[in-house]
Design an enzyme around this catalytic site. Structure first.
Site, PDB file in Angstrom:
ATOM      1  N   GLU A   6     -88.412 -13.283 -46.094  1.00 51.85           N
ATOM      2  CA  GLU A   6     -87.835 -12.146 -46.832  1.00 51.85           C
ATOM      3  C   GLU A   6     -86.613 -12.518 -47.666  1.00 51.85           C
ATOM      4  O   GLU A   6     -86.135 -11.699 -48.470  1.00 51.85           O
ATOM      5  CB  GLU A   6     -87.455 -11.026 -45.852  1.00 51.85           C
ATOM      6  CG  GLU A   6     -86.142 -11.205 -45.100  1.00 51.85           C
ATOM      7  CD  GLU A   6     -86.202 -12.161 -43.914  1.00 51.85           C
ATOM      8  OE1 GLU A   6     -85.184 -12.301 -43.213  1.00 51.85           O
ATOM      9  OE2 GLU A   6     -87.276 -12.771 -43.687  1.00 51.85           O
ATOM     10  N   HIS A  37     -87.511 -17.123 -42.613  1.00 52.58           N
ATOM     11  CA  HIS A  37     -86.992 -15.978 -43.367  1.00 52.58           C
ATOM     12  C   HIS A  37     -87.730 -15.837 -44.696  1.00 52.58           C
ATOM     13  O   HIS A  37     -87.152 -16.015 -45.768  1.00 52.58           O
ATOM     14  CB  HIS A  37     -85.497 -16.150 -43.631  1.00 52.58           C
ATOM     15  CG  HIS A  37     -84.629 -15.855 -42.455  1.00 52.58           C
ATOM     16  ND1 HIS A  37     -84.392 -14.567 -42.010  1.00 52.58           N
ATOM     17  CD2 HIS A  37     -83.936 -16.673 -41.628  1.00 52.58           C
ATOM     18  CE1 HIS A  37     -83.584 -14.601 -40.959  1.00 52.58           C
ATOM     19  NE2 HIS A  37     -83.295 -15.867 -40.703  1.00 52.58           N
ATOM     20  N   CYS A  56     -86.972 -14.348 -36.913  1.00 46.41           N
ATOM     21  CA  CYS A  56     -85.897 -15.294 -36.589  1.00 46.41           C
ATOM     22  C   CYS A  56     -85.389 -15.087 -35.162  1.00 46.41           C
ATOM     23  O   CYS A  56     -86.131 -15.274 -34.219  1.00 46.41           O
ATOM     24  CB  CYS A  56     -84.783 -15.228 -37.634  1.00 46.41           C
ATOM     25  SG  CYS A  56     -83.734 -16.724 -37.604  1.00 46.41           S
TER      26      CYS A  56
END
Length: 305
Positions: free
Chosen positions: A237, A235, A142
């Site tokens: 994750e 993202h 990011c």
């Protein structure tokens, strides 16, 4: 994968409840193998949440990892207990003489500021440069991806008229790369950002390969130095309810925020999210660990250059 984590790290108990195999330092020391050393520079405000999200995804190969957490000396976290930071995080100055097999640098809530106005810009760019000679492969996520692309290659960022917020469909541009092994032709990734980078600026840089993107959310992943660096704008994750938390937080504050797209069942925020990205998130991190860290790093870690 047995994860070797600092004793008493909160993520240990949280992940054990999810049936994820973790071990603490005392048990790992009895195993006669060299674990892969992974360092995480966690710039996110809610550090315990981010730790847990990342460790969850690092848990899906048979490799043993030794996880360390790095912090910036020039920035003090305001949203994580001081005791937690003292117990589990170390200043870069105390880690700079070490070598690491892999590194993850997270996003940060500073994306709308000019890079040079970020109060830790000098320190973090020093870390970016250090990673090139002290780490086998680094994931920039990011804001860190945008910052790394700007620092190394002069790639600018651009403000968005509306926040990129939701779950977006992506495709692979370069077939056959190990980082995408097992991926479907299309895959989903969460995004939550106010700025973007343009594909045209990536394509101008011969050292960069634009390896995955989205017709909706733009550039997703660029690769440099044969996989020693990956710049990831999304993202993968994120846990299932991260976007939900962000959305309801901003609503409560009266901030302008649209409902995350392709997220809630039937586009109804009263319903649970539909998780479309979990499988590819796990593949992304396990492929990185296997093909770009484990397969490439020297057994003698001091030989990393």
């Amino acid at each position: 994968m047995p994860l070797n984590l600092p004793d008493k790290l909160p993520a240990i108990e949280l992940l054990k409840e999810e049936n994820i195999f973790v071990i603490d330092n005392s048990r790992a020391s009895a195993q006669d193998i060299r674990p892969l050393k992974i360092v995480i520079l966690n710039l996110m405000p809610l550090k315990i949440t981010t730790e847990t999200d990342l460790v969850r995804l690092l848990s899906n190969t048979p490799l043993q990892l030794e996880i360390s957490f790095m912090k910036l000396k020039s920035h003090t976290s305001k949203n994580t207990p001081v005791e937690h930071m003292k117990a589990f995080y170390h200043d870069f100055d105390l880690m700079r003489d070490e070598k690491y097999d892999g590194m993850i640098i997270t996003g940060a809530p500073v994306e709308q500021m000019p890079y040079e106005d970020v109060n830790y810009w000098d320190e973090i760019t020093t870390i970016f440069d250090w990673a090139r000679t002290h780490v086998t492969s680094t994931l920039y996520i990011c804001w860190a991806a945008q910052a790394g692309l700007y620092h190394f290659y002069g790639v600018p960022k651009y403000p968005l008229k509306q926040k990129m917020f939701g779950i977006f469909r992506h495709h692979i541009n370069v077939q056959g790369l190990p980082i995408f092994r097992g991926f479907d032709d299309e895959f989903f990734v969460p995004h939550s950002r106010h700025t973007e980078i343009h594909r045209e600026d990536i394509l101008k840089v011969k050292e960069l390969a634009l390896i995955a993107e989205s017709d909706e959310s733009g550039v997703y992943m660029a690769m440099a130095r044969n996989g020693r660096e990956f710049f990831i704008t999304g993202h993968s994750e994120y846990s299932p309810y991260t976007l939900d938390t962000e959305y309801k937080r901003d609503l409560a504050k009266g901030l302008p925020i649209e409902m995350p797209v392709n997220y809630y069942k039937d586009d109804n925020p009263d319903n649970a999210p539909v998780v479309r990205w979990r499988g590819h998130a796990n593949l992304l991190f396990s492929n990185w660990l296997n093909y770009y860290v484990y397969q490439e790093t020297p057994f003698d870690i001091n030989q990393i250059r």
